[in-house]
Motif scaffolding. Structure first.
Motif, PDB file in Angstrom:
ATOM      1  N   TRP A 157     -14.874 -21.169 -20.957  1.00  0.00           N
ATOM      2  CA  TRP A 157     -14.223 -21.298 -22.265  1.00  0.00           C
ATOM      3  C   TRP A 157     -15.213 -21.064 -23.390  1.00  0.00           C
ATOM      4  O   TRP A 157     -14.931 -20.357 -24.353  1.00  0.00           O
ATOM      5  CB  TRP A 157     -13.600 -22.688 -22.395  1.00  0.00           C
ATOM      6  N   PHE A 158     -16.399 -21.635 -23.267  1.00  0.00           N
ATOM      7  CA  PHE A 158     -17.419 -21.499 -24.300  1.00  0.00           C
ATOM      8  C   PHE A 158     -17.861 -20.048 -24.460  1.00  0.00           C
ATOM      9  O   PHE A 158     -18.015 -19.552 -25.578  1.00  0.00           O
ATOM     10  CB  PHE A 158     -18.612 -22.388 -23.962  1.00  0.00           C
ATOM     11  N   ARG A 194     -14.718 -17.661 -25.713  1.00  0.00           N
ATOM     12  CA  ARG A 194     -14.147 -17.869 -27.044  1.00  0.00           C
ATOM     13  C   ARG A 194     -14.788 -16.961 -28.075  1.00  0.00           C
ATOM     14  O   ARG A 194     -14.200 -16.698 -29.122  1.00  0.00           O
ATOM     15  CB  ARG A 194     -14.258 -19.326 -27.472  1.00  0.00           C
ATOM     16  N   GLY A 195     -15.971 -16.451 -27.782  1.00  0.00           N
ATOM     17  CA  GLY A 195     -16.635 -15.519 -28.692  1.00  0.00           C
ATOM     18  C   GLY A 195     -15.976 -14.142 -28.691  1.00  0.00           C
ATOM     19  O   GLY A 195     -16.210 -13.350 -29.606  1.00  0.00           O
ATOM     20  N   TYR A 196     -15.167 -13.829 -27.694  1.00  0.00           N
ATOM     21  CA  TYR A 196     -14.525 -12.521 -27.603  1.00  0.00           C
ATOM     22  C   TYR A 196     -13.171 -12.494 -28.299  1.00  0.00           C
ATOM     23  O   TYR A 196     -12.539 -11.454 -28.366  1.00  0.00           O
ATOM     24  CB  TYR A 196     -14.342 -12.118 -26.140  1.00  0.00           C
ATOM     25  N   LYS A 197     -12.721 -13.639 -28.813  1.00  0.00           N
ATOM     26  CA  LYS A 197     -11.435 -13.689 -29.509  1.00  0.00           C
ATOM     27  C   LYS A 197     -11.555 -12.929 -30.834  1.00  0.00           C
ATOM     28  O   LYS A 197     -12.504 -13.110 -31.577  1.00  0.00           O
ATOM     29  CB  LYS A 197     -11.051 -15.143 -29.766  1.00  0.00           C
ATOM     30  N   ASP A 251      -9.751 -11.890 -34.530  1.00  0.00           N
ATOM     31  CA  ASP A 251      -8.788 -12.334 -35.502  1.00  0.00           C
ATOM     32  C   ASP A 251      -8.241 -11.138 -36.297  1.00  0.00           C
ATOM     33  O   ASP A 251      -8.110 -11.189 -37.517  1.00  0.00           O
ATOM     34  CB  ASP A 251      -9.410 -13.350 -36.465  1.00  0.00           C
TER      35      ASP A 251
END
Length: 56
Positions: free
Chosen positions: A46-47, A50-53, A55
């Protein structure tokens, strides 16, 4: 007043694992280690992911 000797984390963990193995057997200790590994892997994934999300 008597001072306790400095106990390192590694020696404390070794003594705790040895006591758990004597009292409960190796099965419960292995079960706890596996659960911690799985939860740690999920948290690490998860950690890192989450950097690949994006916006966009």
């Amino acid at each position: 007043m008597e001072h306790l000797p400095h106990v390192t984390t590694a020696s404390w963990f070794t003594e705790a694992a040895d006591a758990a193995a004597k009292e409960q057997g190796a099965g419960n200790l292995l079960r706890v280690v596996l659960i911690v590994m799985v939860l740690g892997s999920v948290l690490m994934a998860w950690f890192l992911l989450r950097g690949y999300k994006r916006d966009d």
